[in-house]
Design an enzyme around this catalytic site. Sequence first.
Site, short mmCIF file in Angstrom:
data_model
loop_
_atom_site.label_atom_id
_atom_site.label_comp_id
_atom_site.label_asym_id
_atom_site.label_seq_id
_atom_site.Cartn_x
_atom_site.Cartn_y
_atom_site.Cartn_z
N TYR A 23 0.79 -1.23 0.00
CA TYR A 23 0.00 0.00 0.00
C TYR A 23 0.82 1.28 0.00
O TYR A 23 0.26 2.38 0.01
CB TYR A 23 -0.95 -0.01 1.22
CG TYR A 23 -1.81 -1.26 1.28
CD1 TYR A 23 -2.69 -1.57 0.25
CD2 TYR A 23 -1.72 -2.13 2.36
CE1 TYR A 23 -3.46 -2.73 0.30
CE2 TYR A 23 -2.49 -3.29 2.41
CZ TYR A 23 -3.35 -3.58 1.38
OH TYR A 23 -4.11 -4.72 1.42
N HIS A 101 -9.06 -0.35 -5.75
CA HIS A 101 -8.14 -0.94 -4.76
C HIS A 101 -6.75 -0.38 -4.97
O HIS A 101 -6.31 -0.24 -6.12
CB HIS A 101 -8.09 -2.48 -4.90
CG HIS A 101 -9.42 -3.10 -4.65
ND1 HIS A 101 -9.92 -3.26 -3.38
CD2 HIS A 101 -10.37 -3.54 -5.50
CE1 HIS A 101 -11.13 -3.79 -3.46
NE2 HIS A 101 -11.43 -3.96 -4.74
C1 DQA Z 1 -7.49 -3.41 -0.62
C2 DQA Z 1 -7.30 -4.87 -1.03
C3 DQA Z 1 -8.04 -5.80 -0.09
O1 DQA Z 1 -7.83 -7.15 -0.47
C4 DQA Z 1 -7.52 -5.63 1.33
O2 DQA Z 1 -8.25 -6.44 2.22
C5 DQA Z 1 -7.49 -4.22 1.77
C6 DQA Z 1 -7.09 -3.18 0.82
C7 DQA Z 1 -6.68 -2.45 -1.50
O3 DQA Z 1 -6.97 -1.26 -1.49
O4 DQA Z 1 -5.73 -2.88 -2.16
O5 DQA Z 1 -7.71 -3.91 2.95
O6 DQA Z 1 -8.87 -3.09 -0.78
#
Ligand code: DQA
Length: 148
Positions: A23, A101
């Site tokens: 992230y 995402h």
């Molecule tokens: C997410 C991807 C999801 O699988 C994960 O549980 C998250 C973040 C993303 O932004 O990449 O909490 O939504």
Amino acid sequence: MKKILVLHGINLNMFGKRDPAQYGSVTLQQIDEQLGGLASELNVAIECFQTNHEGEMVEKIHRAHEEGIDAVVINAGAWTHYSYGIMDAMAILTAPVVEVHMSHVHSREEFRHFSIFSNIARGQISGFGVNSYLLGLRVAVDILSEES
Ligand code: DQA
């Protein structure tokens, strides 16, 4: 002015402090600030909302529907992969929905490949970090201009 709701789900308040390999270091506040800047450029109003509580998220979606929100951009976090409650709430919306995402969910664990919103969202943008959100907002605005 069109109003777009940006929904951030479970654990997303921890962006900047969790799993930087997936992230990066950007915080949720910085994401919201960048979205705010883009919204003014695109001449739309946005509201950003985050919660770790499923019921609170569901009630926010209900209110957005009742208030006539124009579009929704959602990153539901892990709820994406299993929450029938949020899926049912999102299905009430008549406004277009764009799913985003930060990480590239399709290159990660198998459980992340499935999205409960695939029948509800117009499409999914994943893997581009904060740009997934910014692209999501651009797409939502484009859909609104095409459909008006
Ligand atoms: C997410 C991807 C999801 O699988 C994960 O549980 C998250 C973040 C993303 O932004 O990449 O909490 O939504």
